[in-house]
Design a protein around this motif. Sequence first.
Motif, PDB file in Angstrom:
ATOM      1  N   ILE A  86      -8.400   3.868   2.963  1.00 47.59           N
ATOM      2  CA  ILE A  86      -9.201   2.664   3.214  1.00 47.59           C
ATOM      3  C   ILE A  86      -9.898   2.763   4.566  1.00 47.59           C
ATOM      4  CG2 ILE A  86      -9.035   0.187   3.699  1.00 47.59           C
ATOM      5  CD1 ILE A  86      -6.844   0.051   1.553  1.00 47.59           C
ATOM      6  N   TYR A  87      -9.164   3.214   5.578  1.00 45.57           N
ATOM      7  CA  TYR A  87      -9.743   3.330   6.917  1.00 45.57           C
ATOM      8  C   TYR A  87     -10.860   4.372   6.957  1.00 45.57           C
ATOM      9  CZ  TYR A  87      -5.715   0.613   8.567  1.00 45.57           C
ATOM     10  OH  TYR A  87      -4.781  -0.367   8.775  1.00 45.57           O
ATOM     11  N   ALA A  88     -10.704   5.442   6.180  1.00 43.53           N
ATOM     12  CA  ALA A  88     -11.743   6.475   6.138  1.00 43.53           C
ATOM     13  C   ALA A  88     -13.065   5.901   5.647  1.00 43.53           C
ATOM     14  CB  ALA A  88     -11.296   7.629   5.241  1.00 43.53           C
ATOM     15  N   ALA A  89     -12.981   4.965   4.713  1.00 40.30           N
ATOM     16  CA  ALA A  89     -14.202   4.320   4.217  1.00 40.30           C
ATOM     17  C   ALA A  89     -14.736   3.308   5.224  1.00 40.30           C
ATOM     18  CB  ALA A  89     -13.908   3.633   2.882  1.00 40.30           C
ATOM     19  N   SER A 134       0.139   4.322   5.812  1.00 39.17           N
ATOM     20  CA  SER A 134       0.385   5.202   4.670  1.00 39.17           C
ATOM     21  C   SER A 134      -0.897   5.961   4.363  1.00 39.17           C
ATOM     22  CB  SER A 134       0.800   4.371   3.449  1.00 39.17           C
ATOM     23  OG  SER A 134      -0.272   3.507   3.068  1.00 39.17           O
ATOM     24  N   LEU A 135      -0.820   6.886   3.428  1.00 35.87           N
ATOM     25  CA  LEU A 135      -2.031   7.585   3.002  1.00 35.87           C
ATOM     26  C   LEU A 135      -3.015   6.613   2.360  1.00 35.87           C
ATOM     27  CD1 LEU A 135      -0.568  10.909   1.537  1.00 35.87           C
ATOM     28  CD2 LEU A 135      -1.775  10.574   3.711  1.00 35.87           C
ATOM     29  N   GLU A 136      -2.475   5.592   1.702  1.00 34.04           N
ATOM     30  CA  GLU A 136      -3.338   4.577   1.102  1.00 34.04           C
ATOM     31  C   GLU A 136      -4.106   3.815   2.184  1.00 34.04           C
ATOM     32  OE1 GLU A 136      -0.349   5.875  -1.750  1.00 34.04           O
ATOM     33  OE2 GLU A 136      -0.200   5.199   0.329  1.00 34.04           O
ATOM     34  N   HIS A 137      -3.430   3.515   3.294  1.00 35.13           N
ATOM     35  CA  HIS A 137      -4.128   2.912   4.439  1.00 35.13           C
ATOM     36  C   HIS A 137      -5.225   3.854   4.940  1.00 35.13           C
ATOM     37  CE1 HIS A 137      -0.492   0.330   4.774  1.00 35.13           C
ATOM     38  NE2 HIS A 137      -1.262  -0.493   5.458  1.00 35.13           N
ATOM     39  N   LEU A 141       0.825  -1.205   0.000  1.00 35.86           N
ATOM     40  CA  LEU A 141       0.000   0.000   0.000  1.00 35.86           C
ATOM     41  C   LEU A 141       0.859   1.254   0.000  1.00 35.86           C
ATOM     42  CD1 LEU A 141      -1.901  -2.307   1.304  1.00 35.86           C
ATOM     43  CD2 LEU A 141      -3.233  -0.373   2.141  1.00 35.86           C
ATOM     44  N   GLY A 142       1.895   1.260   0.836  1.00 35.34           N
ATOM     45  CA  GLY A 142       2.674   2.476   1.029  1.00 35.34           C
ATOM     46  C   GLY A 142       3.686   2.781  -0.049  1.00 35.34           C
ATOM     47  N   ARG A 143       4.103   1.749  -0.820  1.00 34.22           N
ATOM     48  CA  ARG A 143       5.193   1.964  -1.774  1.00 34.22           C
ATOM     49  C   ARG A 143       4.849   1.580  -3.212  1.00 34.22           C
ATOM     50  NH1 ARG A 143       8.889   5.059  -1.506  1.00 34.22           N
ATOM     51  NH2 ARG A 143      10.579   3.724  -2.225  1.00 34.22           N
ATOM     52  N   THR A 144       3.657   1.061  -3.460  1.00 31.62           N
ATOM     53  CA  THR A 144       3.302   0.671  -4.820  1.00 31.62           C
ATOM     54  C   THR A 144       1.920   1.206  -5.180  1.00 31.62           C
ATOM     55  OG1 THR A 144       2.087  -1.404  -4.406  1.00 31.62           O
ATOM     56  CG2 THR A 144       4.500  -1.507  -4.346  1.00 31.62           C
ATOM     57  N   LYS A 201      -4.903  -3.782  -7.081  1.00 29.62           N
ATOM     58  CA  LYS A 201      -5.434  -5.095  -6.732  1.00 29.62           C
ATOM     59  C   LYS A 201      -5.037  -5.466  -5.308  1.00 29.62           C
ATOM     60  CE  LYS A 201      -5.544  -9.917  -8.305  1.00 29.62           C
ATOM     61  NZ  LYS A 201      -5.051 -10.882  -9.340  1.00 29.62           N
ATOM     62  N   GLY A 202      -3.772  -5.183  -4.964  1.00 26.76           N
ATOM     63  CA  GLY A 202      -3.307  -5.457  -3.609  1.00 26.76           C
ATOM     64  C   GLY A 202      -4.001  -4.580  -2.587  1.00 26.76           C
ATOM     65  N   HIS A 203      -4.214  -3.308  -2.933  1.00 29.86           N
ATOM     66  CA  HIS A 203      -4.907  -2.389  -2.030  1.00 29.86           C
ATOM     67  C   HIS A 203      -6.316  -2.894  -1.737  1.00 29.86           C
ATOM     68  CE1 HIS A 203      -2.239   1.258  -3.385  1.00 29.86           C
ATOM     69  NE2 HIS A 203      -1.540   0.195  -3.036  1.00 29.86           N
ATOM     70  N   ASN A 204      -7.011  -3.307  -2.779  1.00 25.56           N
ATOM     71  CA  ASN A 204      -8.386  -3.772  -2.607  1.00 25.56           C
ATOM     72  C   ASN A 204      -8.434  -5.086  -1.833  1.00 25.56           C
ATOM     73  OD1 ASN A 204     -11.299  -3.420  -3.327  1.00 25.56           O
ATOM     74  ND2 ASN A 204     -10.956  -5.385  -4.345  1.00 25.56           N
ATOM     75  N   ARG A 205      -7.453  -5.953  -2.076  1.00 29.92           N
ATOM     76  CA  ARG A 205      -7.419  -7.222  -1.345  1.00 29.92           C
ATOM     77  C   ARG A 205      -7.255  -6.971   0.151  1.00 29.92           C
ATOM     78  NH1 ARG A 205      -3.237 -11.942  -2.925  1.00 29.92           N
ATOM     79  NH2 ARG A 205      -4.864 -12.353  -4.472  1.00 29.92           N
ATOM     80  N   PHE A 206      -6.360  -6.036   0.509  1.00 26.80           N
ATOM     81  CA  PHE A 206      -6.173  -5.711   1.921  1.00 26.80           C
ATOM     82  C   PHE A 206      -7.472  -5.197   2.535  1.00 26.80           C
ATOM     83  CE2 PHE A 206      -5.371  -2.239   4.992  1.00 26.80           C
ATOM     84  CZ  PHE A 206      -4.918  -3.008   6.054  1.00 26.80           C
ATOM     85  N   LYS A 207      -8.163  -4.331   1.816  1.00 28.13           N
ATOM     86  CA  LYS A 207      -9.421  -3.790   2.335  1.00 28.13           C
ATOM     87  C   LYS A 207     -10.427  -4.908   2.594  1.00 28.13           C
ATOM     88  CE  LYS A 207     -13.172  -0.557   1.272  1.00 28.13           C
ATOM     89  NZ  LYS A 207     -13.702   0.439   0.296  1.00 28.13           N
ATOM     90  N   MET A 208     -10.557  -5.832   1.658  1.00 29.01           N
ATOM     91  CA  MET A 208     -11.525  -6.914   1.819  1.00 29.01           C
ATOM     92  C   MET A 208     -11.126  -7.844   2.963  1.00 29.01           C
ATOM     93  SD  MET A 208     -13.628  -5.902  -0.330  1.00 29.01           S
ATOM     94  CE  MET A 208     -14.797  -7.223  -0.006  1.00 29.01           C
ATOM     95  N   GLU A 209      -9.822  -8.128   3.083  1.00 28.52           N
ATOM     96  CA  GLU A 209      -9.356  -8.983   4.183  1.00 28.52           C
ATOM     97  C   GLU A 209      -9.613  -8.313   5.530  1.00 28.52           C
ATOM     98  OE1 GLU A 209      -5.673 -11.300   1.883  1.00 28.52           O
ATOM     99  OE2 GLU A 209      -5.276  -9.596   3.212  1.00 28.52           O
ATOM    100  N   LEU A 210      -9.367  -7.005   5.593  1.00 25.94           N
ATOM    101  CA  LEU A 210      -9.577  -6.285   6.849  1.00 25.94           C
ATOM    102  C   LEU A 210     -11.059  -6.234   7.211  1.00 25.94           C
ATOM    103  CD1 LEU A 210      -8.260  -4.730   9.142  1.00 25.94           C
ATOM    104  CD2 LEU A 210      -8.489  -2.643   7.781  1.00 25.94           C
TER     105      LEU A 210
END
Length: 280
Positions: free
Chosen positions: A161-164, A155-158, A116-119, A123-132
């Motif tokens: 996701i957390y804001a949502a 990261s800002l990407e985190h 999330l923080g460096r790329t 797809k990886g961002h969305n997978r993390f959101k769904m897993e969380l």
Amino acid sequence: MEHCNTLETQLKYGEKQGMKFYSLAFSHIPALKSRISRVWRPSLTPPEPEPETMIIVDQDGKDFSGHFVAYNNNLSNALAVRGIEATVPCNKSISDEILAAYSNHMPRLRVHSWTLGRTNNKKGHNRFKMELLDVLDEILTTDGRQFLLYTYAGSLEHAKIYAAIIQRYPSLYVNLNLFWLSFRDLYAEKDYVEHWRPFVEWLEVAGPRLVATVPTKELQQEIAHVFGVILDVPPHPSTAVPDSILAEVLDRNSRSSESPIKILLRKKKIIVFIMILKEK
């Protein structure tokens, strides 16, 4: 520039007299820029009562190497003293040895924090959101209790996701450290800064439901300069020495002329730890 120099001289004179000066907003005037602080601003911490459960998101720890498990363990122990239970959603590849030693770890995540923080791996961002989301559905209750989710390697990407996610869970509060921003040159990455500017400006006032912090004062200054907002620099607990030992050292040091390091070295656990490092 004469007025800037005059202001610096005046502030330094006041500081020599025991006064303190803080800039509560970003400024290009060097005397104010060097004194940026959030002091006197309303607290952004969750309101009383304290949450009964803290969810420590650790996407990266897999074994006892590095700081991950030690950080989680020390933080969990410190929370337990306050009567707060800690649950650690962690990487699915974490070792069985850790799972056997720490029953509060939940191996549910596959995406590393740096994805999330460096790329820009959407797809990886969305997978993390769904897993969380799956983890939170498993942990959170609807009995009125409050929960605090904490991420150190964030990261800002985190944050996005957390804001949502907090919109979905009214009982959930979030505190995340923007660790991965330390690896960006915000002065040079102008497109990145402009893309995130509206969100970062919102982050400054998003508390208490979502509180973002930064790991160093240097990064705080950089963010203040490029985004024009001020984010807190939180205390940084030790990953190697538990709070209980540090508290004991401070107490002994207040009653002794010996240095804290001499007292620490008398601790059998610390001596063993140092010997192991030397053997390796």
